[in-house]
Design an enzyme around this catalytic site. Structure first.
Site, mmCIF file in Angstrom:
data_model
loop_
_atom_site.group_PDB
_atom_site.id
_atom_site.type_symbol
_atom_site.label_atom_id
_atom_site.label_comp_id
_atom_site.label_asym_id
_atom_site.label_seq_id
_atom_site.Cartn_x
_atom_site.Cartn_y
_atom_site.Cartn_z
ATOM 1 N N LYS A 186 1.214 -1.268 -0.149
ATOM 2 C CA LYS A 186 -0.251 -0.400 0.175
ATOM 3 C C LYS A 186 1.264 1.047 -0.086
ATOM 4 C CE LYS A 186 -1.701 2.306 2.648
ATOM 5 N NZ LYS A 186 -1.720 3.974 2.556
ATOM 6 N N GLY A 238 7.784 4.576 7.902
ATOM 7 C CA GLY A 238 6.348 5.577 8.814
ATOM 8 C C GLY A 238 7.158 6.513 9.466
ATOM 9 N N GLY A 243 3.773 3.247 13.204
ATOM 10 C CA GLY A 243 4.899 2.426 13.933
ATOM 11 C C GLY A 243 4.405 1.203 14.827
ATOM 12 N N GLU A 260 10.105 0.348 10.114
ATOM 13 C CA GLU A 260 11.667 1.913 9.696
ATOM 14 C C GLU A 260 10.522 3.098 9.864
ATOM 15 O OE1 GLU A 260 13.067 4.798 8.484
ATOM 16 O OE2 GLU A 260 13.030 3.765 6.969
ATOM 17 N N CYS A 294 13.443 10.304 6.893
ATOM 18 C CA CYS A 294 13.545 9.963 8.126
ATOM 19 C C CYS A 294 15.116 9.638 8.481
ATOM 20 C CB CYS A 294 13.513 8.655 7.801
ATOM 21 S SG CYS A 294 14.089 7.737 6.908
ATOM 22 N N GLU A 391 10.451 15.158 15.694
ATOM 23 C CA GLU A 391 10.726 15.023 13.533
ATOM 24 C C GLU A 391 9.435 16.210 13.059
ATOM 25 O OE1 GLU A 391 9.375 11.657 11.608
ATOM 26 O OE2 GLU A 391 11.895 11.769 10.937
HETATM 27 P P1 NDP Z 1 2.040 7.951 8.689
HETATM 28 O O1 NDP Z 1 2.914 6.954 9.518
HETATM 29 O O2 NDP Z 1 1.430 7.893 9.372
HETATM 30 O O3 NDP Z 1 1.729 6.883 6.971
HETATM 31 C C1 NDP Z 1 3.082 6.154 6.539
HETATM 32 C C2 NDP Z 1 2.285 4.818 5.921
HETATM 33 O O4 NDP Z 1 0.990 4.510 6.759
HETATM 34 C C3 NDP Z 1 1.143 5.691 4.896
HETATM 35 O O5 NDP Z 1 0.935 4.644 3.365
HETATM 36 C C4 NDP Z 1 -0.659 6.052 5.071
HETATM 37 O O6 NDP Z 1 -1.493 5.706 4.830
HETATM 38 C C5 NDP Z 1 0.147 4.200 6.467
HETATM 39 N N1 NDP Z 1 -0.921 4.516 7.871
HETATM 40 C C6 NDP Z 1 -1.056 5.367 8.418
HETATM 41 N N2 NDP Z 1 -2.077 4.857 9.775
HETATM 42 C C7 NDP Z 1 -1.852 3.365 9.770
HETATM 43 C C8 NDP Z 1 -2.590 2.495 10.131
HETATM 44 N N3 NDP Z 1 -2.508 2.080 10.997
HETATM 45 N N4 NDP Z 1 -2.268 1.103 9.739
HETATM 46 C C9 NDP Z 1 -1.229 0.961 8.892
HETATM 47 N N5 NDP Z 1 -1.334 1.375 8.091
HETATM 48 C C10 NDP Z 1 -1.109 3.068 8.377
HETATM 49 O O7 NDP Z 1 3.222 8.865 8.101
HETATM 50 P P2 NDP Z 1 2.551 10.354 7.604
HETATM 51 O O8 NDP Z 1 2.012 10.177 6.543
HETATM 52 O O9 NDP Z 1 0.857 10.715 8.067
HETATM 53 O O10 NDP Z 1 3.230 12.036 8.622
HETATM 54 C C11 NDP Z 1 3.036 11.965 9.247
HETATM 55 C C12 NDP Z 1 4.760 12.588 10.408
HETATM 56 O O11 NDP Z 1 5.356 10.411 10.026
HETATM 57 C C13 NDP Z 1 5.696 13.030 9.380
HETATM 58 O O12 NDP Z 1 5.107 14.502 9.679
HETATM 59 C C14 NDP Z 1 6.321 12.641 9.398
HETATM 60 O O13 NDP Z 1 6.770 13.658 11.047
HETATM 61 C C15 NDP Z 1 6.648 11.175 10.171
HETATM 62 N N6 NDP Z 1 6.821 10.272 8.349
HETATM 63 C C16 NDP Z 1 7.903 9.615 9.090
HETATM 64 C C17 NDP Z 1 8.472 8.681 8.081
HETATM 65 C C18 NDP Z 1 9.745 7.967 8.003
HETATM 66 O O14 NDP Z 1 10.269 7.345 7.075
HETATM 67 N N7 NDP Z 1 10.714 7.990 9.387
HETATM 68 C C19 NDP Z 1 7.591 8.896 6.670
HETATM 69 C C20 NDP Z 1 6.827 9.337 6.992
HETATM 70 C C21 NDP Z 1 6.241 10.223 8.121
HETATM 71 P P3 NDP Z 1 -2.261 7.461 4.494
HETATM 72 O O15 NDP Z 1 -0.487 7.865 3.792
HETATM 73 O O16 NDP Z 1 -3.228 6.913 3.739
HETATM 74 O O17 NDP Z 1 -2.596 7.115 5.412
#
Ligand code: NDP
Length: 484
Positions: A186, A238, A243, A260, A294, A391
């Site tokens: 996804k 994410g 996580g 991660e 990240c 972050e």
């Molecule tokens: P998320 O952790 O919400 O998103 C990452 C992925 O997980 C997306 O595909 C998201 O879907 C999906 N997701 C969301 N909720 C769930 C769940 N309960 N179970 C399984 N999958 C889920 O990150 P955000 O995009 O909301 O970003 C928020 C903050 O996270 C950012 O401001 C940043 O600080 C951090 N971030 C960190 C990342 C990293 O690589 N370390 C990457 C992205 C964000 P969908 O996008 O459709 O919501």
């Protein structure tokens, strides 16, 4: 002093004609694009807010269909195929990605907002390199140091973020397939388009149906996927919050998990560092990909006796960055990926000011539509400030100073995260001394944000667990030792 003259850059836009955007996209299940049974949502260009396409939001029933397709493909085809055969498919995918690299790069910049020179020179070639690398492992798993004939886990449910959509897909799919697993992936809600183009590449490569399934959707779709009872392996990149929720959701099940998560990396500049080189590394560390990284070097720790000089040269360098149209080949800093992310960056930057840090941005004109944030530097930051602890995931640098090497290490490690760190020094012995003490999964020396498929990547503490990339990345997708 001679007057310095600066030249204007003429626009150098990359043509988007190479991308054949469809107005609507279905889900990629069992080797075909099928209609979803749920709602749909729009994906937009964050640089202009133009609607690019309407995409299906996979429902629980769709997730179920995708997992069933992956299970069938695993049982009937993929797990029975020799490693050498699987490798051929992966090599084919890698070659097609390289052939279609311009199309992938333009689409990535359109949907994500990142500068075309980054998607063209970093994201797409590194994604293809991951497929080339893991294609080579597919028939050599017996020699990976994980015991004789390690076996695949089965069906992998993979959820990725929006900051490196295609590259994160490659990090997840390439090792999973090389090890004989099938996948349901996804992509993030705001960046689904390159994953859907990748689905077309799988068709073009004649990949057996069901080996790769792409289901678009929002958080609920991701949750349904990771909680699906027939998923054997969960891989997530994410935020730390999601996580943790995933770790709780799969606790007690047989599912193997890699997470991660976030980071708040220290980029440490000692007083013997080559300053101009360090300044380039600082810029690359935090302004690459708008800071949506990240492992971004979001905390600059600079030795006090050189801090004035480093900050002055850094500001001069930042004044030359070009912020704007992601499809312009001259652009250094593109658009912020979404309105929600812009709001978060804005809120945390305001907290930095409220807590007493000094804010600075170079003069730069931001486009009137879309989501934009000027490169920003905070000086006078202390470890207790929110901008030093949380972050921000945007083009915002927090500068702290230190006097002794021990103080640098103590400050660098004073964070709930531990994904990456950077050390700038001319002395090899000092670099090794520091690397030994930094609690971070990756430590870069006199460079930053370097990615290579042969090198493992992953975190300590709240940055998650498990490693992706390199030989270590195979372990996450194989039954080894007692688990067999
Ligand atoms: P998320 O952790 O919400 O998103 C990452 C992925 O997980 C997306 O595909 C998201 O879907 C999906 N997701 C969301 N909720 C769930 C769940 N309960 N179970 C399984 N999958 C889920 O990150 P955000 O995009 O909301 O970003 C928020 C903050 O996270 C950012 O401001 C940043 O600080 C951090 N971030 C960190 C990342 C990293 O690589 N370390 C990457 C992205 C964000 P969908 O996008 O459709 O919501």
């Amino acid at each position: 002093m001679a007057e310095t003259k600066s030249f204007e850059y003429a626009p150098a836009p990359e043509s988007r004609a190479i991308v054949d955007l469809r107005s609507t996209y279905g889900l990629f299940i069992g080797g075909e694009f099928v209609e979803g049974t749920g709602k749909s949502f729009k994906t937009i260009s964050p640089a202009t807010e133009e609607v690019l396409a309407e995409v299906s939001e996979a429902s629980e029933a769709d997730v179920d269909r995708a997992v069933a397709a992956a299970r069938r493909a695993h049982t009937r085809t993929w797990s029975k195929m020799s490693g050498a055969e699987r490798g051929k498919y992966l090599f084919r995918i890698a070659r097609i990605m390289a052939e279609r690299s311009r199309e992938l790069a333009v689409l990535e910049s359109l949907d994500n907002g990142k500068p075309i020179k980054e998607s063209r020179d970093v994201d797409v070639p590194t994604a293809a390199a991951h497929f080339f690398y893991y294609a080579g492992w597919a028939d050599k798993l017996d020699h990976a140091g994980l015991g004789p004939s390690p076996q695949p886990l089965g069906v992998a449910g993979q959820v990725i973020p929006w900051n490196f959509p295609l590259l994160m897909l490659a990090w997840k799919i390439a090792p999973a397939l090389a090890c004989g697993n099938t996948v349901v992936l996804k992509p993030a809600e705001t960046t689904p388009l390159t994953a859907l183009l990748f689905a077309e590449i799988c068709q073009q490569a004649d990949l057996p149906p069901g080996v790769v399934n792409i289901i678009t959707g929002a958080g609920g779709t991701g949750q349904a996927l990771v909680e699906h009872p027939d998923v054997d392996k969960v891989a997530f990149t994410g935020s730390t919050g999601v996580g943790k929720a995933i770790a709780r959701a799969v606790a007690g099940s047989r599912k193997k998990v890699t997470l991660e998560l976030g980071g708040k990396a220290a980029n440490i500049v000692f007083d013997d560092a080559p300053v101009d080189q360090a300044v380039e590394g600082i810029v690359n560390g935090i302004f690459f990909n708008q800071g949506h990284v990240c492992c971004a070097g979001s905390r600059l720790l600079v030795q006090e006796n050189v801090s004035d000089e480093v900050i002055e040269r850094l500001k001069r360098r930042l004044s030359t960055l070009r912020v704007g149209d992601p499809l312009d080949k001259n652009t250094d800093v593109g658009a912020i990926n979404s309105a929600a992310q812009l709001a978060r960056i804005t809120e945390l930057s305001k907290a930095g000011e409220d807590e007493g840090a000094t804010r600075w941005s170079p003069p730069c004109e931001l486009p009137s539509s879309g989501f934009w944030f000027a490169p920003t530097v905070f000086t006078g930051v202390s470890n207790t400030h929110r901008i030093a602890r949380e972050e921000i995931f945007g083009p915002v640098l927090s500068v702290l100073t230190f006097r002794t090497p021990d103080e640098a290490i103590a400050k660098a490690n004073n964070t709930p995260y531990g994904l990456s760190a950077g050390v700038w020094s001319e002395k090899g012995s000092r670099i090794l001394w520091a690397a030994d003490r930094l609690r971070a999964g990756v430590v870069w020396a006199n460079t930053f944000n370097r990615f290579d498929p042969t090198s493992p990547f992953g975190g300590y503490k709240e940055s998650g667990y498990g490693r992706e990339g390199g030989r270590h990345g195979l372990e996450a997708y194989l039954k080894t030792g007692d688990a067999r």
